[in-house]
Design a protein around this motif. Structure first.
Motif, PDB file in Angstrom:
ATOM      1  N   VAL A  59       0.889  -1.219  -0.166  1.00  0.00           N
ATOM      2  CA  VAL A  59      -0.124  -0.472   0.216  1.00  0.00           C
ATOM      3  C   VAL A  59       0.598   0.568  -0.022  1.00  0.00           C
ATOM      4  CG1 VAL A  59      -1.742   1.455   1.272  1.00  0.00           C
ATOM      5  CG2 VAL A  59      -1.770  -1.066   1.126  1.00  0.00           C
ATOM      6  N   ALA A  60       2.113   0.964   0.911  1.00  0.00           N
ATOM      7  CA  ALA A  60       2.627   2.663   0.646  1.00  0.00           C
ATOM      8  C   ALA A  60       3.852   2.771  -0.306  1.00  0.00           C
ATOM      9  CB  ALA A  60       4.523   1.897   2.293  1.00  0.00           C
ATOM     10  N   ALA A  61       3.728   2.151  -1.334  1.00  0.00           N
ATOM     11  CA  ALA A  61       4.892   1.720  -2.383  1.00  0.00           C
ATOM     12  C   ALA A  61       3.792   2.031  -3.434  1.00  0.00           C
ATOM     13  CB  ALA A  61       5.421  -0.003  -3.239  1.00  0.00           C
ATOM     14  N   LEU A  62       1.870   1.891  -3.564  1.00  0.00           N
ATOM     15  CA  LEU A  62       1.033   2.333  -4.245  1.00  0.00           C
ATOM     16  C   LEU A  62       0.842   3.609  -4.309  1.00  0.00           C
ATOM     17  CD1 LEU A  62      -0.702   1.087  -6.786  1.00  0.00           C
ATOM     18  CD2 LEU A  62      -2.028   0.543  -4.576  1.00  0.00           C
ATOM     19  N   ALA A  63       0.787   4.179  -3.209  1.00  0.00           N
ATOM     20  CA  ALA A  63       0.169   5.783  -2.293  1.00  0.00           C
ATOM     21  C   ALA A  63       1.466   6.417  -2.869  1.00  0.00           C
ATOM     22  CB  ALA A  63       0.544   5.582  -0.607  1.00  0.00           C
ATOM     23  N   ALA A  64       2.719   6.219  -2.904  1.00  0.00           N
ATOM     24  CA  ALA A  64       3.677   6.983  -3.044  1.00  0.00           C
ATOM     25  C   ALA A  64       3.991   6.872  -4.271  1.00  0.00           C
ATOM     26  CB  ALA A  64       5.205   6.023  -2.617  1.00  0.00           C
ATOM     27  N   SER A  65       3.313   6.130  -5.565  1.00  0.00           N
ATOM     28  CA  SER A  65       3.286   6.107  -7.195  1.00  0.00           C
ATOM     29  C   SER A  65       1.590   7.392  -7.053  1.00  0.00           C
ATOM     30  CB  SER A  65       2.890   4.914  -7.308  1.00  0.00           C
ATOM     31  OG  SER A  65       4.120   3.762  -7.581  1.00  0.00           O
ATOM     32  N   GLY A  66       1.544   7.162  -6.260  1.00  0.00           N
ATOM     33  CA  GLY A  66       0.210   8.423  -6.212  1.00  0.00           C
ATOM     34  C   GLY A  66      -1.143   6.832  -6.731  1.00  0.00           C
ATOM     35  N   PHE A  67      -1.564   6.522  -5.845  1.00  0.00           N
ATOM     36  CA  PHE A  67      -2.792   5.311  -6.241  1.00  0.00           C
ATOM     37  C   PHE A  67      -3.126   4.544  -5.070  1.00  0.00           C
ATOM     38  CE2 PHE A  67      -0.879   4.878 -10.664  1.00  0.00           C
ATOM     39  CZ  PHE A  67      -1.343   5.628 -11.499  1.00  0.00           C
ATOM     40  N   ARG A  68      -4.131   4.230  -4.665  1.00  0.00           N
ATOM     41  CA  ARG A  68      -4.516   3.017  -3.843  1.00  0.00           C
ATOM     42  C   ARG A  68      -5.727   1.867  -4.146  1.00  0.00           C
ATOM     43  NH1 ARG A  68      -9.031   7.192  -0.228  1.00  0.00           N
ATOM     44  NH2 ARG A  68     -10.485   7.261  -1.907  1.00  0.00           N
TER      45      ARG A  68
END
Length: 145
Positions: A59-68
């Motif tokens: 989730v952290a990596a996805l959030a850093a990429s601008g998504f959830r």
């Protein structure tokens, strides 16, 4: 397929990451990796706790990429997204997905199906993933660390 394709299909939502969110997710990860090592609790529970650490890293990596992830298949999408975010090998993603299924069974269907070996392997995987995700975020989104 890419994260943009996933967004177009409605599997992801746009997200604006921030440093506090990243810090909070890593605090959950560190707590869970510590708790997953507590002796005297079942292998089922230790695997579930270590799995949650890995899930929060995804989730952290996805959030850093601008998504959830969207609501549908949240865990599955978060885990699968590691191929696109941090470039995790397909074999490792598949292993993590196997632990996701194992955790679902032990949490919702029957107790005692997780071996000591599996609980330890899930923790090893979570520890490796923590290093990989932290390094990736530092290298690609240093403002979030």
């Amino acid at each position: 397929m890419s994260l943009s394709d996933w967004l177009a299909r409605g599997w992801l939502q746009k997200h604006r990451p921030d440093r506090r969110e990243t810090q909070d997710l890593f605090a959950i990860v560190d707590r869970d990796m510590t708790d997953a090592q507590v002796e005297g609790i079942s292998a089922d529970t230790r695997l579930s706790i270590a799995y949650n650490a890995a899930l929060q890293l995804a989730v952290a990596a996805l959030a850093a990429s601008g998504f959830r992830p969207g609501r549908e298949a949240h865990h599955y999408r978060a885990i699968q997204s590691l191929r696109f975010t941090v470039g995790l090998d397909a074999d490792v993603v598949d292993q993590l997905d196997g632990f996701r299924r194992k955790r679902n069974i032990s949490d919702y269907e029957r107790a005692g199906g997780v071996s000591e070996y599996e609980a330890r392997e899930m923790l090893v995987l979570a520890k490796m993933l923590r290093e990989k995700v932290a390094s990736w975020i530092r290298g690609n989104h240093p403002e979030l660390m």
